[in-house]
Write a protein that holds these residues in place. Structure first.
Motif, PDB file in Angstrom:
ATOM      1  N   ALA A  26       0.409 -12.957   0.388  1.00 55.23           N
ATOM      2  CA  ALA A  26      -0.943 -12.809   0.913  1.00 55.23           C
ATOM      3  C   ALA A  26      -1.955 -12.841  -0.222  1.00 55.23           C
ATOM      4  N   VAL A  27      -3.047 -13.559   0.008  1.00 52.23           N
ATOM      5  CA  VAL A  27      -4.236 -13.463  -0.834  1.00 52.23           C
ATOM      6  C   VAL A  27      -5.288 -12.843   0.067  1.00 52.23           C
ATOM      7  N   ALA A  28      -5.583 -11.583  -0.181  1.00 49.96           N
ATOM      8  CA  ALA A  28      -6.438 -10.810   0.732  1.00 49.96           C
ATOM      9  C   ALA A  28      -7.607 -10.222  -0.052  1.00 49.96           C
ATOM     10  N   PHE A  44      -9.431   6.206   6.860  1.00 49.80           N
ATOM     11  CA  PHE A  44      -8.903   4.911   6.431  1.00 49.80           C
ATOM     12  C   PHE A  44      -8.229   4.986   5.067  1.00 49.80           C
ATOM     13  N   ALA A  45      -8.482   6.045   4.296  1.00 51.18           N
ATOM     14  CA  ALA A  45      -7.966   6.138   2.927  1.00 51.18           C
ATOM     15  C   ALA A  45      -6.447   6.042   2.895  1.00 51.18           C
ATOM     16  N   LEU A  46      -5.937   5.222   1.980  1.00 51.41           N
ATOM     17  CA  LEU A  46      -4.495   5.127   1.775  1.00 51.41           C
ATOM     18  C   LEU A  46      -3.987   6.383   1.080  1.00 51.41           C
ATOM     19  N   GLY A  56      -7.730  -6.669   1.600  1.00 48.33           N
ATOM     20  CA  GLY A  56      -6.718  -6.187   0.665  1.00 48.33           C
ATOM     21  C   GLY A  56      -6.244  -4.796   1.035  1.00 48.33           C
ATOM     22  N   HIS A  57      -7.174  -3.976   1.525  1.00 45.46           N
ATOM     23  CA  HIS A  57      -6.817  -2.637   2.012  1.00 45.46           C
ATOM     24  C   HIS A  57      -5.865  -2.740   3.197  1.00 45.46           C
ATOM     25  N   LEU A  58      -6.160  -3.664   4.126  1.00 40.56           N
ATOM     26  CA  LEU A  58      -5.262  -3.856   5.271  1.00 40.56           C
ATOM     27  C   LEU A  58      -3.885  -4.312   4.804  1.00 40.56           C
TER      28      LEU A  58
END
Length: 350
Positions: free
Chosen positions: A197-199, A266-268, A204-206
């Motif tokens: 993936a290039v996000a 939403f924080a990882l 990128g968070h997803l």
């Protein structure tokens, strides 16, 4: 900074990424004096007018790019809605005349999610490259590069974040599941050997959260992703650009004042990142006005395989577009080489 000035700065990055000449963008920006509504001097009018002129001369990809900027950062009025539709239609006309790019509508959570794809062949499984932009970039911005992936022996899909462009899904804490759903639907069309993936930014968070739960992701390249502090540091949030705040409010479907509270979950978490086994490469902007440096340190502490390249620049590193592209390409090659080498040793030892 006034909102128009902020938009103008951000759109210069997206214009550069799309390969639009700087002189063309400067000429259009000089004619813009307000962001709302329609008519001469408005944001949408001036970009869309330039797009129409390109379309009249058969330059459909250039028209697509300019319509993308007309609807930027998201459609907030009927004129921008029209520009968003024209962006898709002009890209569709361009890709139809060239071949090699297909439009797919994938069934996800009861909705049809359009994507652009290439190289999906049920009789010839290939590695899959998933391209996905952030909260302000549509799939048509990345889709012109799909044929390059095919030349490298990969299948590729350009998609959008929930709520962006044609994606009808709602952006929320569980939006990472969209990526797993995309992989499920793609595998029904054509089996893939591995997934990269290039996000960009928020996608990128997803992708990071997806990688913690879905082992199919073999490698991730991202540019300035929010991770933890962005979602929870209220002091940092106060200085986040207005464009980002407005766009997140639009995607979440809440008033701008309610965005920080909604984003808090939403924080990882550290335990999520420690479950990510895929290598993660990130472009870090040292003067990023959107993503706090604490988020990069968080990735460094908790990811097992993390590498970064750092530029003395603002979000997205607009002054380093070529080097960013080379870093992304180099990272993908390293991912694939490492995986191929590992498979050779596995076969040798077996």
């Amino acid at each position: 900074m006034p909102y128009l000035a902020e938009l103008s700065d951000l759109v210069r990055l997206h214009a550069r990424v799309q390969g639009l000449p700087g002189a063309v963008c400067r000429e259009i920006l000089e004619r813009i004096d307000h962001t709302d509504g329609d008519g001469p001097g408005s944001w949408c009018w001036e970009w869309a007018l330039a797009a129409d002129r390109m379309a009249e001369t058969g330059r459909h990809l250039e028209s697509c790019k300019l319509n993308n900027l007309a609807r930027f950062p998201y459609p907030s009025n009927p004129a921008q809605e029209r520009a968003a539709h024209r962006c898709v239609a002009e890209f569709d006309q361009w890709r139809s005349s060239r071949g090699g790019i297909d439009r797919l509508e994938l069934e996800l959570s009861g909705h049809r999610v359009p994507v652009w794809a290439t190289g999906l062949d049920p009789d010839a499984p290939r590695p899959l490259l998933l391209l996905i932009g952030g909260i302000v970039s549509v799939k048509e911005q990345w889709a012109p590069s799909l044929p390059t992936a095919r030349k490298l022996g990969m299948a590729a899909v350009a998609a959008e974040m929930p709520g962006v462009g044609e994606n009808p899904l709602t952006y929320d804490h569980d939006s990472w599941q969209m990526l797993s759903g995309l992989l499920d639907r793609i595998n029904e069309i054509a089996p893939v050997r591995e997934v990269y993936a290039v996000a960009m930014s928020f996608s990128g968070h997803l992708a990071l959260r997806c990688a913690a739960h879905d082992p199919r992701l073999s490698g991730l390249v991202t540019v300035g992703p929010p991770v933890s502090a962005f979602f929870q540091d209220r002091t940092w949030w106060a200085g986040v650009p207005e464009t980002t705040k407005r766009t997140l409010a639009h995607l979440l479907g809440v008033p701008e004042g309610d965005v920080p509270e909604r984003l808090g979950t939403f924080a990882l978490r550290p335990d999520e990142l420690t479950r990510v086994t895929a290598p993660v490469h990130s472009v870090v902007s040292l003067r990023d006005e959107i993503i706090p440096s604490a988020d990069t340190r968080f990735l460094e502490r908790h990811l097992a395989k993390f590498k970064s390249i750092r530029f003395d620049d603002v979000h997205g590193s607009p002054g380093h577009v070529l080097r960013t592209r080379l870093w992304i390409a180099h990272s993908l090659l390293r991912f694939r080489t490492a995986r191929y080498t590992a498979s050779l040793f596995k076969g040798f030892n077996g």
